[in-house]
Design an enzyme around this catalytic site. Structure first.
Site, PDB file in Angstrom:
ATOM      1  N   HIS A 132       0.854  -1.191   0.000  1.00 51.67           N
ATOM      2  CA  HIS A 132       0.000   0.000   0.000  1.00 51.67           C
ATOM      3  C   HIS A 132       0.891   1.242   0.000  1.00 51.67           C
ATOM      4  O   HIS A 132       1.664   1.443   0.932  1.00 51.67           O
ATOM      5  CB  HIS A 132      -0.879   0.045   1.247  1.00 51.67           C
ATOM      6  CG  HIS A 132      -1.983  -0.967   1.236  1.00 51.67           C
ATOM      7  ND1 HIS A 132      -2.994  -0.967   2.165  1.00 51.67           N
ATOM      8  CD2 HIS A 132      -2.237  -2.000   0.403  1.00 51.67           C
ATOM      9  CE1 HIS A 132      -3.826  -1.968   1.906  1.00 51.67           C
ATOM     10  NE2 HIS A 132      -3.373  -2.613   0.848  1.00 51.67           N
TER      11      HIS A 132
ATOM     12  N   TYR B 192      -8.695   4.984   8.080  1.00 51.92           N
ATOM     13  CA  TYR B 192      -8.808   5.314   9.507  1.00 51.92           C
ATOM     14  C   TYR B 192      -9.867   6.396   9.633  1.00 51.92           C
ATOM     15  O   TYR B 192      -9.741   7.447   9.014  1.00 51.92           O
ATOM     16  CB  TYR B 192      -7.490   5.874  10.032  1.00 51.92           C
ATOM     17  CG  TYR B 192      -6.389   4.854  10.226  1.00 51.92           C
ATOM     18  CD1 TYR B 192      -6.163   4.281  11.471  1.00 51.92           C
ATOM     19  CD2 TYR B 192      -5.548   4.490   9.181  1.00 51.92           C
ATOM     20  CE1 TYR B 192      -5.140   3.359  11.676  1.00 51.92           C
ATOM     21  CE2 TYR B 192      -4.520   3.567   9.371  1.00 51.92           C
ATOM     22  CZ  TYR B 192      -4.322   3.013  10.618  1.00 51.92           C
ATOM     23  OH  TYR B 192      -3.324   2.106  10.821  1.00 51.92           O
TER      24      TYR B 192
ATOM     25  N   PRO C 115      -2.814  -0.208  19.066  1.00 51.82           N
ATOM     26  CA  PRO C 115      -2.687  -0.681  17.685  1.00 51.82           C
ATOM     27  C   PRO C 115      -2.892   0.390  16.608  1.00 51.82           C
ATOM     28  O   PRO C 115      -2.645   0.133  15.433  1.00 51.82           O
ATOM     29  CB  PRO C 115      -3.781  -1.755  17.576  1.00 51.82           C
ATOM     30  CG  PRO C 115      -4.763  -1.427  18.641  1.00 51.82           C
ATOM     31  CD  PRO C 115      -3.988  -0.781  19.750  1.00 51.82           C
TER      32      PRO C 115
ATOM     33  N   LYS D 213       2.309  -0.309  15.007  1.00 55.96           N
ATOM     34  CA  LYS D 213       3.756  -0.350  15.253  1.00 55.96           C
ATOM     35  C   LYS D 213       4.234  -1.580  16.022  1.00 55.96           C
ATOM     36  O   LYS D 213       5.438  -1.845  16.069  1.00 55.96           O
ATOM     37  CB  LYS D 213       4.184   0.903  16.041  1.00 55.96           C
ATOM     38  CG  LYS D 213       4.154   2.164  15.228  1.00 55.96           C
ATOM     39  CD  LYS D 213       5.349   2.231  14.296  1.00 55.96           C
ATOM     40  CE  LYS D 213       5.156   3.215  13.166  1.00 55.96           C
ATOM     41  NZ  LYS D 213       5.039   2.604  11.839  1.00 55.96           N
TER      42      LYS D 213
ATOM     43  N   TYR E 202       4.549   6.472   9.802  1.00 59.98           N
ATOM     44  CA  TYR E 202       3.738   5.282   9.495  1.00 59.98           C
ATOM     45  C   TYR E 202       4.543   4.244   8.707  1.00 59.98           C
ATOM     46  O   TYR E 202       4.492   3.057   9.018  1.00 59.98           O
ATOM     47  CB  TYR E 202       2.477   5.712   8.726  1.00 59.98           C
ATOM     48  CG  TYR E 202       1.384   4.661   8.725  1.00 59.98           C
ATOM     49  CD1 TYR E 202       0.560   4.490   9.834  1.00 59.98           C
ATOM     50  CD2 TYR E 202       1.179   3.845   7.627  1.00 59.98           C
ATOM     51  CE1 TYR E 202      -0.442   3.526   9.844  1.00 59.98           C
ATOM     52  CE2 TYR E 202       0.174   2.882   7.618  1.00 59.98           C
ATOM     53  CZ  TYR E 202      -0.635   2.734   8.736  1.00 59.98           C
ATOM     54  OH  TYR E 202      -1.621   1.776   8.738  1.00 59.98           O
TER      55      TYR E 202
END
Ligand code: APR
Ligand code: PHB
Length: 394
Positions: free
Chosen positions: A75, A204, A296, A300, A388
């Site tokens: 992604h 998200y 979560p 990570k 990220y």
């Protein structure tokens, strides 16, 4: 009593213990892995599924990345949704070519168990009464039972890869350990569904009714989460109620929503931030969840674990190859620095995207303003993206 000898005794066969065992094997270093659960339990346990670029590179370089390369979903971006709109963050463009790969943690575990079997080195499932001794002596010991047989494993080093509830961290005298913890007033209800993902990247979302996350495992399996109460009773959540709540929180005004399908797994995940310092006492080294837990939201946990065992594997290799102890001596400090960076990011993602009972309308407005800034500022998006996708292992 069976007496055994190895160079590194590894407690725990999660991603940390298995990857460490594999890296040591590649360096010609002997290890024994001792796990108290069964192989089925370890493989079936559903966990997170986002690998940073560094973790993908590590799997590939360690020769265990073939299935990941075939089946992992790369992604290059991620969506942030709020106020009925989805906003795309192009992580690859913002970070000069770095991305994440979606591949279930249990797939990583399967690949590493296969590699262990191929190496012929020992991996014991179903051990009981696992205990570590003499971590401040030259030759620590790990004792355990397999069925009725008692075993005593003498080693040079113990790797505590036994997760948050393991026995290695408590083997360090409390006066030598500092711990930091933060609990969150909510949890995640997670499901796996046999449904084709309706978005090719993660979403998200912050909704008035709370956080929701759209993720996936394969072109046919969707993984979804919604914020729930800490003590949420799954019996109150029929499949219909779960879909209705997920759709309410995820649906955007352009008509996008997750595809429905049979739910094959349900669970509640608690949220916690935890750090133990230092990560070493004598000849015991902690790695992964034994040393730190992140909520979560930043994805990570697995990646921190991989960074730990990469560092520990390299440090042990230098020790055995040329008696160089520098890597072992800096293992903890380097790990703590990375851990706190990940803690900061995971806490920030979590607080930006969740609602809590203690907040007031001001807090919600502030969260929306923060999200609005995030998706409209290249600097803010770059900050999210570089955290990220993760920084290089160091
Ligand atoms: N003796 C032997 N093994 C033990 C003991 C014990 N006393 N206690 C726990 N274990 C085992 C657990 O059964 C588990 O298989 O140690 C393993 C630890 O694995 P994980 O909890 O997966 O931790 P780790 O390998 O560090 O991986 C971190 O897991 O929780 C996720 O989000 C986290 O993705 C991250 C990853
Ligand atoms: C998952 O796919 O399980 C997942 C993805 C992103 C997260 C957490 C979990 O932040």
């Amino acid at each position: 009593m069976q007496r055994l000898r190895t160079q590194v005794a590894i407690v725990g066969a999660g991603p940390s213990g298995l990857m460490l065992g594999h890296l040591l094997h590649l360096h010609g270093i002997d290890s024994v892995i001792v796990e108290n659960r069964s192989q089925e339990y370890v493989v079936e346990r559903v966990r997170a599924g986002v690998l940073e670029q560094g973790a993908v590179d590590l799997m590939r370089d360690a020769g265990v990345g073939a299935r990941l390369a075939r089946e992992g979903l790369r992604h290059s971006g991620v969506y942030i949704a709020f106020s009925g709109r989805r906003h795309h963050i192009d992580m690859e463009e913002l970070t000069g070519g770095r991305a994440i790969t979606v591949y279930g943690q249990n797939e990583v575990v399967k690949d590493l168990i296969d590699a262990r079997a191929a190496s012929g080195r020992p991996l014991h499932f179903g051990a009981s009464d696992v205990a570590v001794h003499d971590i401040d002596r030259e030759h620590p010991r790990v004792t355990f039972r397999l069925g009725d047989d008692e075993h005593e494993l003498t080693c040079d080093f113990v790797a505590g890869c036994d997760g948050f509830h393991g026995i290695c961290r408590p083997a360090i005298p409390p006066t030598r350990l500092q711990t930091y913890q933060r609990d969150y007033p909510f949890a995640w209800l997670g499901i796996l569904a046999d449904a084709a993902p309706s978005s090719d990247e993660l979403v998200y979302s912050l909704h008035e009714r709370g956080f929701a996350l759209f993720s996936m495992r394969s072109p046919r399996v969707t993984r979804l989460y919604l914020q729930c109460a800490i003590d949420e009773d799954l019996d109150n959540w029929s499949d219909d109620r779960i879909w209705s709540e997920l759709k309410t929180r995820l649906r955007t005004s352009d008509g996008w929503e997750p595809n429905e399908g049979p739910i094959t797994q349900k669970g509640v995940t608690p949220m916690r931030s935890f750090v133990a310092e230092p990560m070493r006492e004598g000849r015991l080294f902690l790695a992964g969840d034994a040393a730190h837990i992140v909520p979560p939201t930043g994805a990570k946990g697995l990646n921190l674990a991989m960074a730990d065992v990469w560092r520990l594997g390299s440090a042990l290799a230098s020790y055995y190859k040329s008696a160089d102890v520098r890597g072992l001596e800096t293992y903890s400090d380097r790990g703590i620095r990375r851990t706190w960076r990940a803690q900061r990011f995971s806490w920030w993602m979590t607080s930006m995207l969740h609602r809590s009972d203690s907040e007031n309308p001001f807090d919600y407005k502030r969260q929306i303003a923060e999200l609005d800034y995030l998706v409209s500022s290249r600097a803010a998006m770059t900050s999210l993206a570089e955290n990220y996708v993760g920084t290089a292992f160091d």
